[in-house]
Design a protein around this motif. Structure first.
Motif, mmCIF file in Angstrom:
data_model
loop_
_atom_site.group_PDB
_atom_site.id
_atom_site.type_symbol
_atom_site.label_atom_id
_atom_site.label_comp_id
_atom_site.label_asym_id
_atom_site.label_seq_id
_atom_site.Cartn_x
_atom_site.Cartn_y
_atom_site.Cartn_z
ATOM 1 N N SER A 42 0.808 -1.125 0.163
ATOM 2 C CA SER A 42 0.050 0.287 0.068
ATOM 3 C C SER A 42 1.429 1.563 -0.099
ATOM 4 N N PRO A 43 0.748 2.700 -0.291
ATOM 5 C CA PRO A 43 1.015 3.112 -0.690
ATOM 6 C C PRO A 43 1.551 4.209 0.856
ATOM 7 N N TYR A 44 1.139 3.923 1.683
ATOM 8 C CA TYR A 44 2.096 4.601 2.701
ATOM 9 C C TYR A 44 2.467 2.799 4.408
ATOM 10 N N ASP A 101 -7.690 -2.828 -7.019
ATOM 11 C CA ASP A 101 -5.823 -1.950 -6.806
ATOM 12 C C ASP A 101 -5.213 -1.262 -8.513
ATOM 13 N N GLU A 117 4.170 -1.378 -6.457
ATOM 14 C CA GLU A 117 3.172 -0.546 -5.516
ATOM 15 C C GLU A 117 1.916 -0.350 -5.953
ATOM 16 N N GLU A 118 1.196 -0.718 -4.324
ATOM 17 C CA GLU A 118 -0.704 -1.353 -5.124
ATOM 18 C C GLU A 118 -1.121 0.156 -3.949
ATOM 19 N N TRP A 119 -2.289 0.022 -4.569
ATOM 20 C CA TRP A 119 -3.630 0.777 -3.958
ATOM 21 C C TRP A 119 -4.437 0.453 -3.505
ATOM 22 N N TYR A 121 -8.181 -1.221 -2.819
ATOM 23 C CA TYR A 121 -9.680 -0.913 -1.561
ATOM 24 C C TYR A 121 -9.934 -1.924 -1.665
#
Length: 134
Positions: A42-44, A101, A117-119, A121
């Motif tokens: 995830s981005p963080y 994603d 990098e995954e985002w 949901y």
């Protein structure tokens, strides 16, 4: 030799990624990721660094090569060595879990991934930027 990263080469990489996910073991990952690749779930999230760490994460995250799922991917953009892909995955038959994603993938000269990098949901799981439930 520098390979051109275009929609076709990204599509081929995505097909190899799914094939590797469905295969036993993690031997296929060396053809997908450089030895020093970083993978952010995830981005963080703290990035997972290096091929060996990615292999360990891969085995921990999946149920195994017989995991039942369908995945669709839509290449949104390719700009130089970077691609953005929208992915939708349904686990189970009938589906019991799904998610959407965005993947931001950066490629090396040899068309292996250097940064992933995954985002993600998941329906019903709204989260704030710090990872806490909203």
């Amino acid at each position: 030799m520098r390979q051109v990263i275009d929609r076709e080469s990204v599509g081929q990489w995505l097909a190899r990624y799914e094939t590797a996910w469905r295969a036993p073991g993690t031997d296929g990952l060396a053809a997908l990721f450089t030895s020093d690749a970083v993978y952010s779930q995830s981005p963080y999230a703290q990035p997972i660094a290096g091929l060996d760490a990615i292999r360990r994460m891969w085995e921990e995250e999946r149920e195994g090569p017989d995991e039942v799922f369908t995945a669709t991917a839509d290449i949104i953009a390719v700009d130089g060595p970077t691609a953005v892909v929208r992915v939708e995955v349904h686990y189970g038959d009938p589906p019991v879990q799904e998610y959407r994603d965005l993947w931001v993938i950066r490629f090396a000269d040899d068309a292996r991934c250097t940064s992933f990098e995954e985002w993600p949901y998941w329906p019903g799981h709204s989260y704030t930027a710090d990872g806490d439930p909203a």
